[in-house]
Design a protein around this motif. Structure first.
Motif, short mmCIF file in Angstrom:
data_model
loop_
_atom_site.label_atom_id
_atom_site.label_comp_id
_atom_site.label_asym_id
_atom_site.label_seq_id
_atom_site.Cartn_x
_atom_site.Cartn_y
_atom_site.Cartn_z
N GLU A 24 0.81 -1.21 0.00
CA GLU A 24 0.00 0.00 0.00
C GLU A 24 0.85 1.27 0.00
OE1 GLU A 24 0.28 -1.43 4.33
OE2 GLU A 24 0.01 -2.29 2.33
N CYS A 25 2.16 1.12 0.25
CA CYS A 25 3.04 2.30 0.29
C CYS A 25 3.77 2.53 -1.02
CB CYS A 25 4.07 2.15 1.41
SG CYS A 25 3.35 2.00 3.06
N GLN A 26 3.64 1.58 -1.96
CA GLN A 26 4.43 1.68 -3.19
C GLN A 26 3.94 2.80 -4.10
OE1 GLN A 26 5.55 -1.73 -5.47
NE2 GLN A 26 5.56 -3.09 -3.69
N CYS A 27 4.88 3.39 -4.81
CA CYS A 27 4.59 4.36 -5.87
C CYS A 27 5.10 3.79 -7.18
CB CYS A 27 5.29 5.69 -5.61
SG CYS A 27 4.81 6.52 -4.08
N ALA A 28 4.47 4.19 -8.27
CA ALA A 28 4.97 3.80 -9.59
C ALA A 28 6.34 4.43 -9.78
CB ALA A 28 4.01 4.25 -10.67
N PHE A 29 7.38 3.59 -9.94
CA PHE A 29 8.77 4.05 -10.01
C PHE A 29 9.23 4.00 -11.46
CE2 PHE A 29 13.22 3.44 -7.91
CZ PHE A 29 13.33 4.81 -7.72
N ARG A 30 9.64 5.12 -11.98
CA ARG A 30 10.00 5.22 -13.39
C ARG A 30 11.49 5.49 -13.54
NH1 ARG A 30 5.26 3.07 -14.98
NH2 ARG A 30 3.48 4.35 -14.34
N LYS A 31 12.15 4.73 -14.41
CA LYS A 31 13.55 4.99 -14.72
C LYS A 31 13.65 5.52 -16.14
CE LYS A 31 18.21 3.07 -14.92
NZ LYS A 31 19.08 1.89 -14.75
N LYS A 32 14.30 6.66 -16.28
CA LYS A 32 14.56 7.25 -17.59
C LYS A 32 16.06 7.51 -17.68
CE LYS A 32 9.98 9.25 -18.21
NZ LYS A 32 9.19 10.44 -18.62
N GLU A 33 16.69 6.69 -18.51
CA GLU A 33 18.15 6.66 -18.60
C GLU A 33 18.72 6.42 -17.20
OE1 GLU A 33 19.80 9.78 -21.00
OE2 GLU A 33 18.32 9.47 -22.58
N VAL B 135 6.51 25.34 -8.83
CA VAL B 135 7.38 26.17 -9.65
C VAL B 135 7.19 25.78 -11.11
CG1 VAL B 135 9.77 26.76 -10.19
CG2 VAL B 135 9.08 26.44 -7.81
N LEU B 136 6.91 26.75 -11.95
CA LEU B 136 6.77 26.51 -13.38
C LEU B 136 8.14 26.64 -14.03
CD1 LEU B 136 3.47 28.47 -14.01
CD2 LEU B 136 3.76 26.04 -13.57
N ALA B 137 8.55 25.60 -14.74
CA ALA B 137 9.93 25.52 -15.24
C ALA B 137 9.96 25.39 -16.75
CB ALA B 137 10.65 24.33 -14.60
N LYS B 138 11.09 25.73 -17.33
CA LYS B 138 11.31 25.50 -18.75
C LYS B 138 11.50 24.00 -18.99
CE LYS B 138 13.65 29.94 -19.39
NZ LYS B 138 14.94 30.59 -19.77
N PRO B 139 11.22 23.52 -20.19
CA PRO B 139 11.48 22.09 -20.49
C PRO B 139 12.92 21.72 -20.15
CG PRO B 139 10.26 23.10 -22.27
CD PRO B 139 10.66 24.23 -21.34
N ALA B 140 13.07 20.59 -19.45
CA ALA B 140 14.40 20.29 -18.90
C ALA B 140 14.71 18.82 -18.93
CB ALA B 140 14.49 20.83 -17.48
N GLY B 141 14.44 18.15 -20.05
CA GLY B 141 14.99 16.82 -20.17
C GLY B 141 14.01 15.69 -19.96
N LEU B 142 14.40 14.72 -19.13
CA LEU B 142 13.78 13.41 -19.12
C LEU B 142 12.40 13.37 -18.47
CD1 LEU B 142 16.96 11.39 -18.14
CD2 LEU B 142 16.06 11.80 -20.43
N PHE B 143 12.20 14.14 -17.41
CA PHE B 143 10.94 14.13 -16.68
C PHE B 143 10.22 15.47 -16.86
CE2 PHE B 143 13.35 10.81 -14.61
CZ PHE B 143 12.40 9.82 -14.37
N ALA B 144 8.90 15.44 -16.63
CA ALA B 144 8.10 16.65 -16.82
C ALA B 144 8.24 17.62 -15.65
CB ALA B 144 6.63 16.28 -16.99
N GLY B 145 8.85 17.18 -14.57
CA GLY B 145 9.01 18.03 -13.40
C GLY B 145 9.79 17.29 -12.34
N ALA B 146 9.71 17.79 -11.11
CA ALA B 146 10.44 17.17 -10.00
C ALA B 146 9.69 17.36 -8.70
CB ALA B 146 11.84 17.78 -9.88
N ILE B 147 9.82 16.38 -7.82
CA ILE B 147 9.29 16.48 -6.45
C ILE B 147 10.49 16.53 -5.52
CG2 ILE B 147 9.04 13.96 -6.27
CD1 ILE B 147 6.65 14.45 -4.42
N GLY B 148 10.50 17.53 -4.63
CA GLY B 148 11.67 17.78 -3.80
C GLY B 148 11.40 17.71 -2.31
N GLY B 149 12.37 18.17 -1.54
CA GLY B 149 12.31 18.06 -0.09
C GLY B 149 11.15 18.78 0.56
N GLY B 150 10.59 19.81 -0.11
CA GLY B 150 9.45 20.51 0.46
C GLY B 150 8.26 19.62 0.70
N LEU B 151 8.08 18.58 -0.14
CA LEU B 151 7.03 17.59 0.08
C LEU B 151 7.55 16.32 0.73
CD1 LEU B 151 4.69 17.63 -3.07
CD2 LEU B 151 4.13 18.26 -0.73
N LEU B 152 8.71 15.87 0.30
CA LEU B 152 9.24 14.60 0.80
C LEU B 152 9.54 14.65 2.29
CD1 LEU B 152 11.69 13.78 -2.14
CD2 LEU B 152 9.37 12.88 -1.77
#
Length: 411
Positions: free
Chosen positions: A180-189, A269-286
């Motif tokens: 019940e704690c798992q998240c869909a984990f995606r690897k890109k490169e 935060v709205l960001a410019k296109p930056a590669g492999l993922f559409a965005g990021a989740i950081g320490g503010g939530l984690l």
């Protein structure tokens, strides 16, 4: 809060494109590899870490020297050494490189050392990208000597317990993970992300980035597809990154869901296109959770309940708001602030009080998820009896959609 937003690190090496300029011009290439990476312990071991401003600093020894503070960054696929340490460490040049980040493009080099040690982790002949990290000193209130990236970690498993301020490393499969704690984990490169939902929109894959102190970032186009736009009443804010700084637009979104968790009122935060993922989740939530990243098994999990503070404004079924900010601690929820004129304020709830029970049940036994249901979703209850404690004094309060005076006597 403005100081936090100004100092928040925008995704650093998730934006990194590394190129071997001498051989390939501007095309993408793979960084040179370390000779060997190993763990010297069979069981999970704690890493020497400090948690500062929603970031994680870890003590790293290079070539057997005294420990240096590195940023633990799951958003970086390479390990970095600060330019100021390059000559001190007597590293050997490996190849030219180009790093492209939030502030622009930097010409730099890969260099090689003899060893890197972090707790039980040992790397022979490690390779480092050389970058100027001086701007991160002010953010972390310490001298940052480098960034520990996934090239040293991605064969193993990390358990990052933000509330307990502890990080453990072990072999893949060593940390038990409840379904019940798992998240869909995606690897890109060479990078890893999880799926999140913004409001009621379709899932989007975002990088898991412990090197970002903010909560969430998303590319402009992805945000627009989900009906999210910059807040015209908020000024652009400056964020530190590779190649200098950059101005970023910010807005707030009502809900973000990942795994079994729904988190309200999240800054985006709205960001410019930056590669492999559409965005990021950081320490503010984690920072509210225990996070397990098993790179070898391709599994990620987030603890079943948040174990630290969330800025929540709960609504009952009539739409009225209780509006109080609290921190989730071992013995209950500690009230940090109460907005004037709201039902919580009218009921007599005060900043600094510890709510130990709701409707006769301890907060710990009720759990964060059920508390949220009671205060937000419950159709059969728009009134709650809570015990609020200050020191040895406990008051019984009635919280409802209109607010009510304190009931009962202190005891």
């Amino acid at each position: 809060m403005a100081e936090y937003y100004t100092s928040m690190i925008r995704r650093l090496l998730t934006l990194l494109i590394v190129c071997l300029s001498a051989a390939f011009g501007s095309c993408r290439a793979i960084a040179p590899r370390s000779a060997s990476i190993s763990l010297i312990a069979e069981s999970p071991q704690s890493l020497p870490v400090r948690f500062i401003n929603r970031l994680i600093l870890v003590d790293v020894r290079i070539d057997g020297r005294e420990p240096v503070s590195f940023l633990l960054d799951t958003g970086s696929d390479v390990t970095v050494v600060d330019r100021r340490l390059r000559d001190v460490l007597a590293l050997k040049p490996e190849s030219s490189a180009v790093a492209r980040g939030a502030g622009g493009t930097v010409n730099t080099t890969f260099m090689r050392g003899r060893s890197l040690d972090v707790g039980p982790l040992h790397v022979e002949d490690p390779v480092f990208l050389i970058l100027d990290l001086a701007s991160f000193d002010e953010i972390t209130n310490t001298r940052v000597g480098g960034i520990l990236g996934l090239d040293s970690l991605d064969r193993f498993a990390l358990r990052i317990d933000y509330p307990a301020r502890r990080v453990e490393i072990g072999r893949s499969g060593v940390f038990p993970i409840a379904n019940e704690c798992q998240c869909a984990f995606r690897k890109k490169e060479n990078l890893y992300g999880i799926d999140i939902n913004i409001g009621d929109s379709d899932p989007v894959s975002v990088l898991v980035d412990t090197g970002m102190s903010g909560s969430l970032s998303l590319e402009f186009n992805e945000a627009a597809r989900r009906g999210v736009n910059a807040d015209p009443n908020r000024r652009s804010e400056w964020r530190v990154g590779v190649g200098g700084g950059s101005a970023s637009q910010v807005t707030n979104i009502p809900w973000v869901t990942f795994g079994s968790h729904s988190i309200p009122r999240v800054e985006l935060v709205l960001a410019k296109p930056a590669g492999l993922f559409a965005g990021a989740i950081g320490g503010g939530l984690l920072r509210f959770f225990q996070l397990t990243l098993d790179f070898g098994a391709g599994v990620a999990s987030v603890s079943d309940e948040p174990t630290s503070g969330l800025d929540l404004s709960y609504s009952n079924t009539t739409g009225a708001r209780l509006d109080f900010r609290y921190e989730w601690i071992r013995d209950g929820i500690r009230v940090e602030s109460v907005r004037a004129g709201t039902p919580a304020s009218k009921a007599g709830l005060r900043a600094g009080e510890l709510i130990t029970s709701v409707d006769g049940q301890s907060i710990r036994s009720v759990g964060m998820r059920r508390v949220r249901e009671l205060f937000t979703y419950s159709a059969d209850s728009t009134q709650w009896t809570v015990s609020a404690k200050t020191g040895d004094t406990v008051r019984t309060l009635i919280l409802n959609d209109r607010g009510a005076p304190a009931q009962g006597s202190p005891r």
